[in-house]
Design an enzyme around this catalytic site. Structure first.
Site, mmCIF file in Angstrom:
data_model
loop_
_atom_site.group_PDB
_atom_site.id
_atom_site.type_symbol
_atom_site.label_atom_id
_atom_site.label_comp_id
_atom_site.label_asym_id
_atom_site.label_seq_id
_atom_site.Cartn_x
_atom_site.Cartn_y
_atom_site.Cartn_z
ATOM 1 N N ARG A 196 29.957 -37.141 -7.602
ATOM 2 C CA ARG A 196 31.186 -36.623 -8.234
ATOM 3 C C ARG A 196 32.281 -36.424 -7.209
ATOM 4 O O ARG A 196 32.014 -36.067 -6.060
ATOM 5 C CB ARG A 196 30.913 -35.248 -8.864
ATOM 6 N N ASP A 216 24.095 -28.062 -1.459
ATOM 7 C CA ASP A 216 24.342 -27.574 -2.830
ATOM 8 C C ASP A 216 23.854 -26.137 -3.025
ATOM 9 O O ASP A 216 24.428 -25.362 -3.790
ATOM 10 C CB ASP A 216 23.694 -28.485 -3.882
ATOM 11 N N SER A 259 23.472 -32.859 -0.440
ATOM 12 C CA SER A 259 22.274 -32.056 -0.744
ATOM 13 C C SER A 259 20.998 -32.638 -0.154
ATOM 14 O O SER A 259 20.030 -32.897 -0.870
ATOM 15 C CB SER A 259 22.132 -31.913 -2.254
#
Length: 900
Positions: free
Chosen positions: A522, A640, A586
């Protein structure tokens, strides 16, 4: 003339549909806890929960009490793939003094007959399981216990009603054991109707209804447990013995009962009881015919008005006479012969009229039976939520077997009343005897299967002791990761993030965030406002990362990321602005500062080459330079988990721990700088990304790893790595379940021992299926649908086992996660030097959010293992996107403070 006389016995389809609706209402009443006491149709649970699946085997004995004769059987069931069985029986009379005497005599007689049978068959030395068919209404609380509610048929034995008939039989057998070494164990008490369903179920696995139409009449069927209020539990199905003979005892059928029905009832052994049975069963039909003929003769319509002694004698016309008189070809000559024997010298017209009376009486019986059966079939179809259903009804009973037209009439009317059910009627070979043995065989099989399933799932049950051990080991590993001399070899890496503060509310500005951590990537634009109008606005776009890029070269991966950023900037119209950027990455990174992150190793299915050991921020800058279209100020590389903590920290300043329980599993927390030996300085705090997924990679939790965990690990992209994550995260739980299902299928405990092609495929069992299957709201029917989507053709029993497996795997994951988290909150409490700690944990991840029980079990485990910590769990709103922007904002704020 006869038609006019008996018009009330001729029932139209509308009348039958009405009877069907009334019976359906009675069934519902009988199943409800509050309405059952006043229901006439008792809907008795039989505790038979499973139909034969063809894998039953062994030698069984059965006794059968309830008809005109008492029978003993030996049943051999062969596991030869052909579902074959062998039945040997012996018939014993039931003398009047026994069936109308006292209970002790009755059960002694049964035990005597059994002893004789066992001696005849040379079975004395074997201890064989015994099934007891007892064809009277009993209230059961388990399979091998039943309290007699009332005698029916011609039985009237004193001192048995309201007592457990199994213990009476056991007592009688016990007396024999002392004198004759007879050692038998009663495993199951079965009604003959249930026995019929089970016998037919052995030959046809679609059979889920049993029907008796003989001396007595009754039906049973497989009901969903969730509808049976009288028995605890919602899982699976149980056979319900309807005891439908009493339908109408409350007056529900009074409009259909004729003067002859009333007269017959008054003269019976049990007036006012079993009214439906008295309109249907062969015990009463002959008597009904006699009463009709008597009245017609008295009115001068038959036999020139001459009433013979036979017509005045109760029970003189029997069902066998009615059947003989209704035969197609020889019916008239039979009628003449039978009536002459009764001293009734009939004319031809008399014979035709009497034959017609017999037809109307037996036709009404078949019609009423069809209406009640249609109600049961409709209920089954609705339970399964099917528009059209295929099913089999197992049938036994003299009336059905010996009457020339009964079976044909019954089939025809049932099919007319339920056109959306394709019904096969299967005649039972020896329902009551073989059926009891089948129930016993199934009970035997289920007990053996239960043992095997428990043995498979026991390693997943973690005691409090074991969980404490896991918590203490995690604590030890956390300390190793923080110390300079042990950090290199520690399995929990405790990576410093260089995030040294949480939001204080003064952050503001526009920020870009990138989020890479799974199969999607994203890009976000985040606008943060401070002051009274404090708010966060986000705009984002999601891009897929194809497998060939996830597992291609590092250069291809980062070029793809930059391509996605370019598309987004174009889309938002901000290509020229040099915005501060936070990069949520992440994967385990070793950081030397907030904007430098060296990839320790890929996880979650990524395998891009030339990345491990490289600084991912440099790789991103290089790719931006190669493209040469825009420039960005990369301020922070973020995990994350840290993003999750920061997002919740923006709402709640007490949030100092971040937890991810989703595709992966990880935790971060704010650690005192003085405890972090691998970073210079002792002042303040820094967020530590524990990377706890690697916990156990040094073998410290091998004692709780099962063979299934080892199989999953060996088949993964990174064998030997991230062992704790492989026991707790969404990416692997479905795969653990698949391995267990394969093993249970190999043991013959699931899917009829057939491993389907789809079950052989790695990754077919996604973790979202675990969440769906374990949802409380889901009936087993939906579980079966999910399994069907996976190409697994499951029975109801299979679905229960699959649900149990999913539950064991996900509960262990939540408990292990809770044990790890308890170690962190205890560490925080000791850091602060307080007796009691209040702290908030920011949480994200699909497993925590979507699984029906994971979050509850996790919270309960933390509470149990860290009783001095009051932990609040806060769901994070987009930790990886909003969190990355907030970290960038906090870093900018702290940087500006530092510069000033």
């Amino acid at each position: 003339q006869v038609d006019r006389y008996l018009y009330q016995m001729r029932l139209s389809d509308d009348a039958l549909l009405d009877v069907m609706a009334r019976f359906q209402a009675e069934m519902v009443k009988g199943l409800g806890r509050d309405t059952n006491p006043t229901a006439t149709v008792k809907m008795l649970p039989s505790f038979v929960r499973s139909l034969p699946d063809g894998s039953e085997k062994g030698d069984f004995l059965a006794v059968d009490l309830g008809g005109s004769q008492f029978r003993a059987h030996q049943v051999k069931v062969f596991d030869d793939g052909k579902q074959s069985s062998q039945l040997e029986s012996k018939f014993y009379p039931t003398p009047k003094e026994v069936v109308q005497g006292n209970g002790v005599e009755l059960f002694d007689y049964v035990a005597d007959c059994l002893l004789d049978f066992v001696e005849t068959k040379n079975l004395k030395q074997k201890k064989l399981p015994l099934g007891f068919t007892f064809s009277f209404p009993c209230k059961q609380t388990k399979l091998e216990e039943g309290v007699l509610l009332a005698w029916t048929k011609h039985f009237k034995v004193r001192g048995v009603q309201d007592t457990d008939v199994v213990s009476s039989l056991r007592k009688a057998l016990q007396k024999h054991k002392a004198s004759s070494d007879l050692d038998l164990d009663v495993l199951a008490l079965v009604n003959d109707t249930v026995g019929t369903m089970m016998t037919c179920g052995y030959d046809d696995q679609r059979c889920e209804v049993g029907l008796i139409i003989g001396t007595g009449t009754n039906a049973c069927y497989m009901e969903e447990m969730r509808h049976i209020d009288l028995v605890e539990g919602d899982e699976g199905r149980m056979c319900i013995n309807t005891e439908w003979g009493a339908f109408g005892d409350d007056g529900a059928l009074d409009d259909l009962r004729t003067e002859f029905d009333l007269e017959l009832d008054l003269g019976s052994l049990n007036p006012g009881k079993q009214l439906f049975e008295k309109m249907i069963s062969s015990l009463y039909l002959g008597e009904l015919v006699r009463l009709i003929l008597l009245k017609m003769t008295k009115e001068g319509l038959l036999f020139n008005g001459k009433v013979s002694t036979a017509l005045l004698t109760k029970g003189k016309i029997e069902m066998k006479h009615v059947s003989a008189m209704e035969k197609y070809k020889e019916g008239l000559s039979n009628t003449k012969e039978i009536l002459t024997e009764l001293n009734l010298f009939p004319s031809e017209e008399d014979c035709i009229a009497v034959q017609h009376v017999c037809t109307i009486v037996s036709f009404r019986s078949a019609n009423l039976c069809a209406a009640a059966l249609a109600a049961i079939l409709t209920r089954l179809r609705e339970n399964k939520k099917l528009l059209r259903m295929q099913t089999t009804v197992g049938i036994d009973g003299g009336l059905y077997k010996t009457h020339p037209q009964y079976a044909k009439r019954l089939h025809k009317v049932v099919r007319r009343l339920v056109p959306n059910c394709d019904v096969r009627f299967l005649l039972s070979g020896s329902g009551s005897g073989k059926g009891a043995a089948m129930v016993t065989a199934v009970a035997y099989r289920l007990a053996a299967q239960r043992k095997q399933i428990d043995a498979t799932l026991t390693p997943f049950l973690l005691s409090l002791e074991t969980l404490r051990e896991v918590k203490n080991k995690m604590r030890t590993e956390l300390e190793y990761g923080l110390k300079r001399e042990t950090q290199g070899s520690a399995s929990v890496k405790m990576l410093p993030t260089y995030v040294c503060g949480t939001p204080d509310g003064t952050e503001k500005g526009k920020f870009l965030a990138l989020d890479l951590g799974g199969t999607n990537f994203r890009v976000l634009l985040v606008k943060i406002r401070s002051g009274r109008r404090r708010s966060v606005q986000m705009y984002n776009k999601i891009f897929a990362i194809p497998l060939e890029i996830m597992q291609g070269t590092g250069e291809e991966l980062f070029d793809h990321i930059v391509q996605c950023i370019a598309d987004f900037l174009e889309y938002m119209g901000i290509k020229g602005a040099r915005l501060p950027l936070g990069f949520t990455f992440s994967f385990p990174c070793r950081q030397d500062s907030i904007d430098k992150g060296t990839l320790v190793g890929w996880t979650k299915g990524f395998k891009a080459t030339d990345c491990e050991g490289e600084d991912v921020v440099d790789m991103l800058r290089e790719a931006i330079r190669r493209r040469n279209e825009f420039d960005l100020d990369i301020v922070a590389v973020v995990n994350d988990t840290v993003g999750t903590m920061m997002t919740c920290g923006y709402e709640d300043p007490n949030c100092e721990i971040g937890l991810i329980a989703g595709t992966g599993s990880n935790v971060c927390y704010m650690e005192d700088m003085k405890n972090i030996e691998i970073v210079e300085g002792n002042e303040g705090k820094m967020c530590i990304n524990t990377e706890w997924g690697g916990f156990g990679d040094n073998g410290c939790i091998d004692n709780i790893r099962t063979k299934y965990d080892k199989e999953v690990d060996e088949g993964s992209l990174n064998p030997g790595k991230q062992r704790y994550e492989k026991m707790t995260s969404g990416m692997y739980l479905g795969e653990i379940v698949r391995q267990i299902l394969i093993d249970l299928t190999k043991q013959g405990l699931l899917f009829r021992g057939q491993i389907s092609e789809s079950l052989r495929k790695r990754g077919i069992f996604e973790t979202k299926f675990l969440s769906q299957i374990e949802s409380d709201r889901l009936a087993l029917l939906q579980v079966r649908r999910i399994l069907q989507q996976l190409g697994l053709d499951s029975t109801c029993d299979d679905s229960i086992i699959v649900k149990e497996v999913c539950g064991a795997v996900s509960k262990r994951a939540a408990q292990l996660c809770g044990a790890g988290l308890a170690a962190i909150v205890e560490k925080k409490r000791e850091n602060r030097g307080v007796e009691h700690l209040q702290i908030t944990v920011g949480v994200d991840g699909t497993l925590y959010k979507l699984h029906p029980h994971f979050s509850r079990v996790l919270r309960e485990t933390v509470k149990e293992l860290a009783p001095q910590c009051d932990v609040t769990f806060m769901l994070s709103e987009d930790g990886s996107g909003k969190g990355a922007a907030l970290i960038t904002a906090v870093a900018k704020r702290l940087h500006n403070v530092g510069q000033k």
